[in-house]
Scaffold this motif. Structure first.
Motif, PDB file in Angstrom:
ATOM      1  N   GLU A 156      -8.085  38.416  10.247  1.00 17.72           N
ATOM      2  CA  GLU A 156      -6.760  38.921  10.119  1.00 17.72           C
ATOM      3  C   GLU A 156      -5.346  38.037  10.600  1.00 17.72           C
ATOM      4  OE1 GLU A 156      -7.962  43.672   9.570  1.00 17.72           O
ATOM      5  OE2 GLU A 156      -7.846  42.806  11.548  1.00 17.72           O
ATOM      6  N   VAL A 157      -5.836  37.455  11.645  1.00 16.55           N
ATOM      7  CA  VAL A 157      -4.717  36.680  12.466  1.00 16.55           C
ATOM      8  C   VAL A 157      -4.380  35.361  11.537  1.00 16.55           C
ATOM      9  CG1 VAL A 157      -4.098  35.083  14.187  1.00 16.55           C
ATOM     10  CG2 VAL A 157      -5.249  37.377  14.695  1.00 16.55           C
ATOM     11  N   ARG A 158      -5.795  34.856  10.970  1.00 18.59           N
ATOM     12  CA  ARG A 158      -5.038  33.637  10.398  1.00 18.59           C
ATOM     13  C   ARG A 158      -4.642  33.990   8.766  1.00 18.59           C
ATOM     14  NH1 ARG A 158     -10.790  32.584  12.415  1.00 18.59           N
ATOM     15  NH2 ARG A 158     -10.478  30.843  13.998  1.00 18.59           N
ATOM     16  N   THR A 159      -5.333  35.158   8.338  1.00 17.95           N
ATOM     17  CA  THR A 159      -4.530  35.746   6.971  1.00 17.95           C
ATOM     18  C   THR A 159      -2.962  35.901   7.149  1.00 17.95           C
ATOM     19  OG1 THR A 159      -6.798  36.601   6.308  1.00 17.95           O
ATOM     20  CG2 THR A 159      -4.687  37.377   5.162  1.00 17.95           C
ATOM     21  N   ALA A 160      -2.526  36.835   8.180  1.00 18.87           N
ATOM     22  CA  ALA A 160      -1.292  36.977   8.399  1.00 18.87           C
ATOM     23  C   ALA A 160      -0.437  35.647   8.617  1.00 18.87           C
ATOM     24  CB  ALA A 160      -1.065  37.943   9.788  1.00 18.87           C
ATOM     25  N   ALA A 161      -0.801  34.594   9.234  1.00 25.22           N
ATOM     26  CA  ALA A 161      -0.368  33.410   9.357  1.00 25.22           C
ATOM     27  C   ALA A 161       0.038  32.746   7.928  1.00 25.22           C
ATOM     28  CB  ALA A 161      -0.891  32.581  10.312  1.00 25.22           C
ATOM     29  N   LEU A 162      -1.097  32.686   7.147  1.00 24.00           N
ATOM     30  CA  LEU A 162      -0.798  32.113   5.862  1.00 24.00           C
ATOM     31  C   LEU A 162      -0.216  32.855   5.040  1.00 24.00           C
ATOM     32  CD1 LEU A 162      -4.580  30.835   5.322  1.00 24.00           C
ATOM     33  CD2 LEU A 162      -2.490  29.469   6.077  1.00 24.00           C
ATOM     34  N   GLU A 163       0.020  34.051   4.913  1.00 28.77           N
ATOM     35  CA  GLU A 163       0.826  35.152   4.068  1.00 28.77           C
ATOM     36  C   GLU A 163       2.396  34.792   4.589  1.00 28.77           C
ATOM     37  OE1 GLU A 163      -1.882  39.019   3.596  1.00 28.77           O
ATOM     38  OE2 GLU A 163      -0.399  38.863   5.161  1.00 28.77           O
ATOM     39  N   GLU A 167       5.421  33.411   2.338  1.00 25.45           N
ATOM     40  CA  GLU A 167       6.497  34.126   2.167  1.00 25.45           C
ATOM     41  C   GLU A 167       7.779  33.563   2.475  1.00 25.45           C
ATOM     42  OE1 GLU A 167       8.063  38.567   3.289  1.00 25.45           O
ATOM     43  OE2 GLU A 167       6.129  37.859   3.882  1.00 25.45           O
ATOM     44  N   ASN A 168       7.544  32.759   3.815  1.00 24.15           N
ATOM     45  CA  ASN A 168       8.744  32.152   4.670  1.00 24.15           C
ATOM     46  C   ASN A 168       9.228  30.952   3.733  1.00 24.15           C
ATOM     47  OD1 ASN A 168       9.339  34.627   5.788  1.00 24.15           O
ATOM     48  ND2 ASN A 168       8.432  33.714   7.731  1.00 24.15           N
ATOM     49  N   LEU A 169       8.142  30.421   3.119  1.00 16.35           N
ATOM     50  CA  LEU A 169       8.581  28.887   2.290  1.00 16.35           C
ATOM     51  C   LEU A 169       9.557  29.455   1.141  1.00 16.35           C
ATOM     52  CD1 LEU A 169       8.436  26.251   1.158  1.00 16.35           C
ATOM     53  CD2 LEU A 169       6.479  26.896  -0.368  1.00 16.35           C
ATOM     54  N   PRO A 226      14.362  33.145  -6.454  1.00 16.42           N
ATOM     55  CA  PRO A 226      13.730  32.289  -5.638  1.00 16.42           C
ATOM     56  C   PRO A 226      12.396  32.446  -5.218  1.00 16.42           C
ATOM     57  CG  PRO A 226      15.896  32.840  -4.734  1.00 16.42           C
ATOM     58  CD  PRO A 226      15.568  33.624  -5.807  1.00 16.42           C
ATOM     59  N   ALA A 227      11.858  33.743  -5.183  1.00 15.94           N
ATOM     60  CA  ALA A 227      10.600  34.083  -4.928  1.00 15.94           C
ATOM     61  C   ALA A 227       9.575  33.396  -6.017  1.00 15.94           C
ATOM     62  CB  ALA A 227      10.247  35.595  -4.650  1.00 15.94           C
ATOM     63  N   ARG A 228      10.086  33.825  -7.408  1.00 11.89           N
ATOM     64  CA  ARG A 228       9.075  33.328  -8.363  1.00 11.89           C
ATOM     65  C   ARG A 228       9.268  31.722  -8.614  1.00 11.89           C
ATOM     66  NH1 ARG A 228      10.592  37.973  -8.267  1.00 11.89           N
ATOM     67  NH2 ARG A 228       9.601  39.634  -9.195  1.00 11.89           N
TER      68      ARG A 228
END
Length: 328
Positions: A156-163, A167-169, A226-228
């Protein structure tokens, strides 16, 4: 004569267009390279810190009693307009000192608005920390997510970081560049205020449900395209355009109208699963899953995600330069 006139017009247009590209590049390229080399400067006072202080000042005094929705909405709109207007005013005042002064100011503003390198550094540190110990990973990922990390598993830590990377890109790179493309540096700075408002008061918790509703809606609108666009650039960077159908299917499954699209793009690229239930401010929020392959994530996934982010960012820089040159 008409043919000669048309040919002359085409030549003049191309000349003016290439001059405009140079005008954009002299500001955007140095700012982007500074971010690429250094990331957010820890020793300097970041404008977002001051944005946060203004928001906290207003929230402390207004988020009580009746009319929370109206008070929070008014504060949010006025702060966005304030940042936009002040940026225009500073550019105008500096113009009396000469073009170099305006260019210098714009470079600094763009540099502060881009957060690609810092985010990548933070995500790398999360993976390095969780490889050392679960507790270190939880502490490190808490720096970049708003959820409760005290009981997260290593997966879950790794998943949160990749999410967050995906998102922040959008929030930290593509969206600021998109608003720079449309409205110049004032638009870029105003977007950072929009984003800061959402990150501070745009939650569905009891405290911010009414007060932060307008801020959250403005952020949704500001990030819709921007998100799309971020998701499309990520897929394009991966060279697997067939993933666009995956993004279309899972992007709209997210609780947010925007965050799901870049997250779906990265989940598709990595062939993994994001989403699920999370705790925010002591409350449980159930988020739909994005993807179906519940496989274990490792450092190679982080490296792939970072590489995709970098390529998508580079594509957006080129796109911004080409289109901004048409608007100035």
């Amino acid at each position: 004569m008409d043919g000669a006139d048309n040919e002359l017009r085409d030549i003049l247009f191309m000349m003016s267009y290439f001059i405009a590209i140079g005008v954009v590049l002299r500001v955007l390229l140095p700012a982007w390279l500074l971010d690429r080399l250094f990331g957010d400067p820890v020793s300097l006072s970041h404008p977002v810190i001051w944005f946060g202080k203004m928001i906290a000042f207003g929230e402390k005094r207004l988020n009580k009693g009746s009319y929370k929705l109206w008070k929070g909405g008014t504060m949010s709109v006025l702060l966005i307009l304030f940042v936009y207007s002040v940026t225009i005013g500073i550019e105008y005042a500096l113009s009396f000192l000469g073009t170099p002064a305006v260019i210098g100011f714009d470079i600094i503003c763009i540099f502060f608005c881009l957060a690609g390198t810092t985010l990548i550094k933070e995500v790398r540190m999360v993976f390095e920390a969780v490889d050392r110990s679960l507790e270190e990973g939880r502490i490190q990922v808490a720096r970049i997510v708003g959820r409760d990390t005290s009981e997260l598993s290593a997966q879950e830590v790794r998943t949160a970081a990749l999410e967050t990377l995906a998102e922040n890109l959008s929030d930290g790179v593509i969206a600021p560049l998109f608003w720079y493309l449309l409205l110049g540096v004032p638009g870029m700075m105003a977007y950072k205020m929009v984003n800061t408002l959402d990150s501070m008061i745009g939650y569905h918790s009891d405290r911010y449900l009414l007060f932060g509703r307008v801020a959250a809606r403005v952020d949704d609108v500001a990030n819709y395209i921007p998100a799309r666009l971020t998701a499309f650039l990520m897929v394009l960077a991966s060279g697997r355009l067939k993933l666009l159908s995956f993004v279309k299917r899972y992007g709209r499954e997210h609780a947010s109208p925007n965050s799901g699209y870049p997250e779906a793009a990265l989940a598709g690229i990595l062939n993994c699963r994001f989403g699920g239930p999370h705790h925010y401010f002591g409350q449980l929020f159930t988020k739909p899953y994005i993807g179906v392959n519940e496989r274990l994530l490792d450092t190679s996934d982080m490296r792939m995600g970072v590489a995709v982010n970098r390529r998508a960012e580079e594509m957006m820089i080129v796109l911004t330069v080409c289109l901004r040159a048409l608007l100035i």
